[in-house]
Every structure is written in structure tokens, then in C-alpha cells.
Scaffold this active site. Sequence first.
Site, mmCIF file in Angstrom:
data_model
loop_
_atom_site.group_PDB
_atom_site.id
_atom_site.type_symbol
_atom_site.label_atom_id
_atom_site.label_comp_id
_atom_site.label_asym_id
_atom_site.label_seq_id
_atom_site.Cartn_x
_atom_site.Cartn_y
_atom_site.Cartn_z
ATOM 1 N N GLU A 128 38.795 37.885 27.445
ATOM 2 C CA GLU A 128 40.132 37.801 26.838
ATOM 3 C C GLU A 128 41.008 38.859 27.494
ATOM 4 O OE1 GLU A 128 39.809 37.939 22.583
ATOM 5 O OE2 GLU A 128 38.345 36.292 22.565
ATOM 6 N N PRO A 129 42.315 38.749 27.324
ATOM 7 C CA PRO A 129 43.173 39.722 28.008
ATOM 8 C C PRO A 129 42.800 41.167 27.681
ATOM 9 C CG PRO A 129 44.485 37.933 27.126
ATOM 10 C CD PRO A 129 43.089 37.703 26.641
ATOM 11 N N SER A 133 34.813 43.678 30.226
ATOM 12 C CA SER A 133 33.488 44.333 30.255
ATOM 13 C C SER A 133 32.979 44.572 28.838
ATOM 14 C CB SER A 133 33.569 45.671 30.992
ATOM 15 O OG SER A 133 34.107 45.502 32.272
ATOM 16 N N GLU A 243 21.789 35.547 35.597
ATOM 17 C CA GLU A 243 23.175 35.638 36.069
ATOM 18 C C GLU A 243 23.329 36.734 37.129
ATOM 19 O OE1 GLU A 243 25.650 35.800 32.568
ATOM 20 O OE2 GLU A 243 25.055 33.783 31.975
ATOM 21 N N ARG A 244 22.648 37.857 36.916
ATOM 22 C CA ARG A 244 22.712 38.934 37.921
ATOM 23 C C ARG A 244 22.032 38.487 39.207
ATOM 24 N NH1 ARG A 244 20.802 43.402 33.545
ATOM 25 N NH2 ARG A 244 22.772 43.509 32.445
ATOM 26 N N GLN A 337 36.699 43.815 61.016
ATOM 27 C CA GLN A 337 37.172 44.779 62.026
ATOM 28 C C GLN A 337 36.827 44.291 63.434
ATOM 29 O OE1 GLN A 337 38.998 47.357 61.395
ATOM 30 N NE2 GLN A 337 39.010 48.358 63.408
ATOM 31 N N GLY A 341 42.664 41.246 65.052
ATOM 32 C CA GLY A 341 43.768 40.550 64.375
ATOM 33 C C GLY A 341 43.377 39.160 63.916
#
Length: 395
Positions: A128-129, A133, A243-244, A337, A341
Site C-alpha cells: 500500500e502507499p 516493507s 520467493e527469495r 560500461q 555509449g
Amino acid sequence: MIPRTLFSPEHDLFRETVRRFVENEITPHHAKWEKAGEVPRELWRKAGETGLLCPNVPEEYGGMGGDFLHSAIMMEEMARAGATGPTFYLHSDIVAPYFVDFGTEEQKRKWLPKMATGEVVVAVGMTEPSSGSDLQGMRTTAVRDGDEYVINGQKVFITNGTTADVLVLACKTDPKAGGKGVSLILVETDRKGFERGRRLEKIGCKAQDTAELFFANLRVPVTNLLGQEGRGFIHLMTQLTQERLIQAIRAVAASEAMLQWTIEYVSQRQMFGQTLADFQNTQFKLAEMHSEILGQRVLVDRCIELHLHGKLDPVDAASAKMITTETQGKVADQCLQLFGGWGFMWEYPIARAYADARMTRIGGGATEVMKQIIGRSLLPSLRKKREPERPAAEV
Ligand SMILES: Cc1cc2nc3c(=O)[nH]c(=O)nc-3n(C[C@H](O)[C@H](O)[C@H](O)COP(=O)(O)OP(=O)(O)OC[C@H]3O[C@@H](n4cnc5c(N)ncnc54)[C@H](O)[C@@H]3O)c2cc1C
């Protein structure tokens, strides 16, 4: 490369099928889906027809009746192609297990076969907003009214939020009971009172649809309760190890892919009368990354093996999640890197992979949360403290 020993010839055949599917049905279209902000529903149906959804769900519920290795193959092949748009792993290996493990017979028969064909797409709504965590701070409520729950509240960052047909929604059924007052409720998205908000614009995983969801006096029958009332938080916690591990599997496969693209690129890029690969700096960078990824590949394979036997410790899974996602970020940066570019151009897979990688240190339990879990486990005086963790449910 240290040979992988986990997979049988049958798994290898499955991997070939997945790889062909990704090459033909996903890679050519992914850039278009990134612009659209979602993948077409047709893709889910095609994946279902090819037998790629819910590989680990028992056959009696329409799944393939495979094992977690089939799921791992799906995740690896998708990650290898940088295909972060179709969130099959979330559908098949994060949400489907809630149905398999906690669903009633009726819920399983109603939803799992359609999830396996791709007719139904699912999502999980926890964040939720004001609570990510710290999931216990959630405010969405489900109040019992006769034979129904009345749901009010909002969720944010929900993957598959604009396309899902059914949500596994974490709600407070007893707001005064903290973690013990959380329940999981199935919410069909065609119910009155459900509203989808914005599809959120992200810096990466752009083909993945991520949305805000709102619930205003939305009514579901009490039979939509998934698992037991008040045990939602515990149900969510039981899935944490897998899940991990899923995040670790995806991270190490993404790192391997980025390194491979970079090896190919530096081998042909000409400069100063030689290739970029001829510089000692390039060789040293590749050597460092290769060795780090190799160590993590062996670790993750061992974690998969333990998980297949139900023996993977959640703290060890946290360690695997933490170091593989941290490495993924480092590898993305160092590989980019070497592309110069070109690496900054969206048309190059390394640019997308760089952006996509940023997510994995936040979702699935942020790196700091993993550190806290691991740190506490090492300190006897702190071992009994509540995990500061929330379940993953991100992509
Ligand atoms: C692309 C995307 C997809 C997602 N999909 C879903 C989904 O499908 N369903 C769902 O429910 N949620 C989903 N999420 C939400 C995701 O799970 C949360 O973003 C995540 O749990 C972090 O919560 P938060 O964003 O509120 O950050 P916060 O909880 O506010 O944390 C912010 C930062 O605080 C620090 N921090 C947090 N805890 C600790 C601690 N214990 N110790 C020290 N520092 C700490 C970390 O640096 C962390 O990054 C998704 C998010 C994204 C970005």
C-alpha cells in the site's frame, strides 16, 4: 564452467521448448510491449497452450505436475532473454502456490485449471502507499457482514494490476490484532467496487504492467477467504523461502546473460588497432564478473536442490537473494560500461537489463531487510525477534 547436475534429459527437453517459445513469441515483440506498458493476453493463452504456465501445479488441477526444476527453467530462460514483461513466474510460482497450499478444493478446481491455460491471470496485492516493507501497517480492511466481506482500501505497485482477473488480496479482517488480523481474500476484478488506477510508469521492467488498485465497499462471499481468517500473514510467510529463491534464480540467470552479451560485444568492438577484448582491463573485468557469477550459480543450484527436498533454510534463501541481486546490479553496471555509449541506448539489451536490475534489490524484500534477517540469525540474542520481513510479491 562447472557442469550443472540438477536437470534430467526430460528437463533439458522442456528447456528447449521454453527457449523456442521465448525466441519466437516473446523476444521479437518485447520492445513493442514496453511501449504499450503490458503484454497482450494472447501471450498468456499461447504460453498456456504450450504447457508453460503453472508447471509445478498438480495435474489434477490442470498443471503440468512437474517439479520446481521446471519452474526454475522457465525463470532462467525468461531472464536469459531479458524478458521481464511476461510475469509468468509471479503467476505460476508465487501466486499459484497460495491456491495449491491454502485453497479449498472448490477454489483450486475453480481457478487453477484456468490459470494453467492462461484464461485467468492472477496478481497479489499486499503493498500500500504507506506500507511496503512493513506489511503489518496495511490499512485495507475486509469487514464481515453476514456471508460477505466488505473490502475498502487501496494497493499500489501491483504487478499484473491492470490485466489480472483475480487478486490474492491481503486485508485486515481484525485491524486491532496487528499481524494476527491479516487475511488473504480472493477478489475477482469484475466485482462492483473495484477500480483500477493509473498504470505506473517505471524506469525498468517497462513491459510489465504495474498498477494502483482501489476497493470501495467491494463485496465478496466469505467463501473467497483463502486459507484461514487471521492467518494471512503466516500464510504469506510460509512462501518466503521459495520467493527469495525465485529472485536469486532470476538474478543469477540475468547476470550470466549480461556477461555473455558483453563477451560477444567486446570480442568484435574495434578500437586503437585491436578489439576491446584485447585490453587487460576488459579481461580482468570479465574474469572478476565470471568468477563471482560462477560462485553464485553453484550456490543457487545447491539452494534449488535443497528446496526440492523441502530443506532450504529461509535465512540461507535470504543470503542467496541478497548476494545475487547485488551482483546483478554490479554486473549490469560494469557490462554497460564496456558497451560505452551503445550501452546507454535503449535498443541494446544491456541498457534494458541495467534498468530492470535496479528493481531486484528493492522487491522480494529489500537488501537491507535481507541483511537484518541474516544478521539476526547470526546473533543468538536476537534470533527470536520477529523477522522484519514482508513477503515478496514483486517482480
Ligand atoms: C515494479 C514493482 C512491482 C511490484 N509488484 C508488487 C506486487 O505485485 N504486489 C505487491 O504487493 N507489491 C509489489 N511491489 C511492491 C514491493 O514489494 C515493495 O516496493 C517493496 O516491498 C518495498 O516496499 P516500499 O516500496 O514501500 O519501500 P519501503 O518499505 O518504504 O522501503 C524503502 C527502503 O527502506 C529501506 N528499508 C526497508 N526495510 C528496512 C529495514 N528493515 N532495515 C533497514 N532499511 C530498511 C530499504 O532501503 C528500502 O528500499 C512491487 C514494486 C515494484 C517497484
